[in-house]
Design an enzyme around this catalytic site. Structure first.
Site, PDB file in Angstrom:
ATOM      1  N   ASP A  47       0.869  -1.171   0.000  1.00 40.83           N
ATOM      2  CA  ASP A  47       0.000   0.000   0.000  1.00 40.83           C
ATOM      3  C   ASP A  47       0.908   1.224   0.000  1.00 40.83           C
ATOM      4  O   ASP A  47       1.535   1.559   1.020  1.00 40.83           O
ATOM      5  CB  ASP A  47      -0.889  -0.017   1.250  1.00 40.83           C
ATOM      6  CG  ASP A  47      -1.767   1.236   1.334  1.00 40.83           C
ATOM      7  OD1 ASP A  47      -1.657   2.119   0.455  1.00 40.83           O
ATOM      8  OD2 ASP A  47      -2.562   1.329   2.293  1.00 40.83           O
ATOM      9  N   TYR A 138      -7.758  14.900  -8.392  1.00 44.06           N
ATOM     10  CA  TYR A 138      -6.925  14.163  -9.358  1.00 44.06           C
ATOM     11  C   TYR A 138      -6.041  15.128 -10.159  1.00 44.06           C
ATOM     12  O   TYR A 138      -4.829  14.911 -10.286  1.00 44.06           O
ATOM     13  CB  TYR A 138      -7.827  13.355 -10.284  1.00 44.06           C
ATOM     14  CG  TYR A 138      -7.086  12.526 -11.296  1.00 44.06           C
ATOM     15  CD1 TYR A 138      -6.449  11.340 -10.936  1.00 44.06           C
ATOM     16  CD2 TYR A 138      -7.013  12.920 -12.630  1.00 44.06           C
ATOM     17  CE1 TYR A 138      -5.770  10.575 -11.874  1.00 44.06           C
ATOM     18  CE2 TYR A 138      -6.341  12.165 -13.567  1.00 44.06           C
ATOM     19  CZ  TYR A 138      -5.720  10.984 -13.191  1.00 44.06           C
ATOM     20  OH  TYR A 138      -5.041  10.237 -14.128  1.00 44.06           O
ATOM     21  N   LYS A 142      -1.927  15.333 -10.180  1.00 46.07           N
ATOM     22  CA  LYS A 142      -1.097  15.133 -11.368  1.00 46.07           C
ATOM     23  C   LYS A 142      -0.217  16.361 -11.632  1.00 46.07           C
ATOM     24  O   LYS A 142       0.931  16.232 -12.064  1.00 46.07           O
ATOM     25  CB  LYS A 142      -1.972  14.795 -12.577  1.00 46.07           C
ATOM     26  CG  LYS A 142      -2.690  13.449 -12.438  1.00 46.07           C
ATOM     27  CD  LYS A 142      -1.693  12.297 -12.242  1.00 46.07           C
ATOM     28  CE  LYS A 142      -2.353  10.950 -12.137  1.00 46.07           C
ATOM     29  NZ  LYS A 142      -1.415   9.826 -12.058  1.00 46.07           N
TER      30      LYS A 142
END
Ligand SMILES: NC(=O)c1ccc[n+]([C@@H]2O[C@H](COP(=O)([O-])OP(=O)(O)OC[C@H]3O[C@@H](n4cnc5c(N)ncnc54)[C@H](OP(=O)(O)O)[C@@H]3O)[C@@H](O)[C@H]2O)c1
Length: 234
Positions: A47, A138, A142
């Site tokens: 993980d 997200y 990025k």
């Protein structure tokens, strides 16, 4: 690209894109250590939201293949969530999986590569430079990867370690056209090259960046999107 005699760690190698990247490195002759989170099979499982698991993963990769010439940080999640309903836990789940993982794996890998040099590539996205509704966490993650790579390129260059990002556009996967028919059609129409990407399109870019052919390339974001980003939006 001949990578015979080199070794690479690919995180998220159980996923669509990661599997394609690992395949391309293997076809180029590299010894590949494949990481997964939950998938069963010949993977090192970890993980990567857990810092010590990131360091353990790098140590295990070195143990398996005797060194590390390249890393591709591909593990990531991309849930859709509106900002209004997003919790801090939602935010952290995306940012920790996508960014903390790359930071910690890179830190551990750079310590291994310090004497020999090497190549580290994060899989970012064109959404690191183009906003998308339902993807604020997200997109932010990025963008962070792109800037982490650029900053790491500055700090690790003296050790001969190059750090870059590959930013894919929409990559095809089984069931995508059925799940999102209008989106896929719009994408095809917008892409100058007339199709979605394949995991191998992304894999080939990663193999190039890890190869000697890219020896003077660092701190770069390589967009692999069939030309979608080149299309004007007005
Ligand atoms: N698909 C696209 O069109 C697209 C476009 C641009 C960029 N990207 C980026 O490309 C990368 C791969 O995307 P994909 O479409 O191949 O996704 P995917 O098929 O969902 O694969 C995601 C991978 O990340 C791993 N993962 C998830 N949570 C993790 C955690 N907590 N710790 C460690 N690993 C974890 C998964 O492991 P398990 O499967 O073993 O659980 C899997 O290997 C992502 O970074 C994504 O943002 C994708």
């Amino acid at each position: 690209m001949d990578l015979t005699g080199t070794s690479v760690l690919v995180t998220g190698a159980s996923g669509g894109i990661g599997a394609g990247i690992a395949r391309r490195f293997a076809e180029a002759g590299a010894a590949v250590v494949r990481h997964a989170f939950t998938a069963a099979g010949d993977f090192v499982r970890a993980d990567l939201t857990d810092e010590s698991a990131c360091h353990d993963l790098v140590a295990e990769a070195v143990r398996r293949v005797g060194g590390l010439d390249a890393v591709v940080n591909c593990a990531g999640v991309q849930p859709d969530q509106d900002l209004d309903g997003m919790t801090v836990a939602d935010w952290r789940a995306v940012v920790d999986t996508n960014v903390l993982s790359a930071f910690a794996v890179t830190q551990a890998a750079a310590r291994v590569m310090r004497e020999t040099g090497g190549s580290i590539t994060h899989i970012a996205s064109i959404q690191g430079t183009q906003a998308a509704e339902g993807h604020a966490h997200y997109c932010a993650s990025k963008a962070a990867l792109i800037m982490h790579a650029r900053s790491a390129a500055l700090e690790y260059g003296r050790f001969g370690i190059r750090v870059n990002t590959v930013s894919p556009g929409l990559v095809d996967r089984p069931g995508l056209a059925e799940a999102w028919p209008d989106g896929v059609e719009r994408w095809r129409a917008a892409a100058p090259l007339g199709r979605l990407g394949t995991p191998e399109d992304v894999g080939d870019a990663c193999v190039f960046l890890a190869s000697r052919s890219a020896r003077w390339i660092t701190g770069h974001d390589l967009v692999v999107d069939g030309g979608v980003s080149a299309r004007p939006t007005w």
